[in-house]
Design an enzyme around this catalytic site. Structure first.
Site, PDB file in Angstrom:
ATOM      1  N   HIS A  17      24.901  -5.905 -46.639  1.00  0.00           N
ATOM      2  CA  HIS A  17      26.128  -6.211 -47.395  1.00  0.00           C
ATOM      3  C   HIS A  17      26.911  -4.934 -47.682  1.00  0.00           C
ATOM      4  CE1 HIS A  17      23.796  -9.828 -49.215  1.00  0.00           C
ATOM      5  NE2 HIS A  17      24.699 -10.325 -48.393  1.00  0.00           N
ATOM      6  N   LYS A  41      18.599 -23.418 -56.570  1.00  0.00           N
ATOM      7  CA  LYS A  41      17.338 -23.471 -57.314  1.00  0.00           C
ATOM      8  C   LYS A  41      16.485 -22.242 -57.043  1.00  0.00           C
ATOM      9  CE  LYS A  41      16.572 -28.412 -57.615  1.00  0.00           C
ATOM     10  NZ  LYS A  41      16.007 -29.493 -56.830  1.00  0.00           N
ATOM     11  N   ARG A  90      26.364 -11.698 -38.062  1.00  0.00           N
ATOM     12  CA  ARG A  90      25.137 -11.618 -37.252  1.00  0.00           C
ATOM     13  C   ARG A  90      25.237 -12.700 -36.191  1.00  0.00           C
ATOM     14  NH1 ARG A  90      21.790 -12.086 -42.741  1.00  0.00           N
ATOM     15  NH2 ARG A  90      23.182 -13.861 -42.699  1.00  0.00           N
ATOM     16  N   SER A 126      19.663 -11.997 -47.491  1.00  0.00           N
ATOM     17  CA  SER A 126      19.146 -12.120 -48.863  1.00  0.00           C
ATOM     18  C   SER A 126      18.055 -13.179 -48.926  1.00  0.00           C
ATOM     19  CB  SER A 126      20.274 -12.500 -49.818  1.00  0.00           C
ATOM     20  OG  SER A 126      21.224 -11.474 -49.879  1.00  0.00           O
TER      21      SER A 126
END
Ligand code: PNS
Length: 166
Positions: A17, A41, A90, A126
């Protein structure tokens, strides 16, 4: 003056990032890192924590600021006079990113600039970092040192049953 948004969830922000944010900051006059507030969640960090961490990591770039956004990215861009969306790309992201870029352009005319992800971060995301960290793997190579420390501390406190802010 050209203003770009670098949008994402940044849960947590990775070297990949930051590479894209820094490269965008060299191309345009101003960059807004736009942190999405959609809570999954599996989120490790609250939106406010993500903004705080990004603000620290982007402090060296004087033309970069970090903001939260809710709702549609194109509405955030219109409200904040953002001319262009900048995203790292990507290979695996291509189909979905193209679809989002075309939808966003159709909605308000805002265009997307794709920067090829730096090869050394091409496999980093991430979500994979969260998975590796949660299962006890070492994620220090993929994150700035402060973010890695906070990620490992958050995983450990979750395992200990401490509720976080998410
Ligand atoms: O880091 P991520 O999770 O890939 O970021 C995704 C994000 C926040 C950039 C994307 O989900 C987004 O733009 N969300 C805002 C809602 C929206 O505008 N949806 C329509 C997309 S065409």
């Amino acid at each position: 003056m050209t203003r770009a948004a670098c949008p994402g969830s940044f849960d947590p922000v990775t070297h990949g990032h930051l590479d894209v944010i820094g490269r965008t900051a060299q191309i345009v006059d101003n960059v807004v890192v736009a942190v999405g507030t959609n809570i999954s969640k599996n989120a490790l960090f609250s939106p406010d924590e993500r903004v705080e961490m990004l603000t620290e990591e982007c402090a060296a770039w004087s033309n970069v600021k970090v903001m939260l956004f809710r709702g549609l990215l194109v509405d955030f861009c219109a409200t904040n006079n953002i001319d262009i969306i900048s995203k790292g790309l990507r290979a695996a992201d291509f189909d979905y990113e193209l679809q989002m870029a075309q939808m966003n352009r159709q909605l308000t005319g805002v265009d997307t600039l794709f920067l090829p992800t730096a090869p050394q971060w091409a496999f980093v995301s991430s979500s994979l970092v969260r998975e590796v960290a949660t299962l006890g793997g070492d994620v220090t190579a993929f994150l700035p040192a402060r973010i890695a420390a906070r990620t490992m501390a958050r995983v450990a406190s979750r395992e200990a049953g401490v509720p976080n802010e998410v």
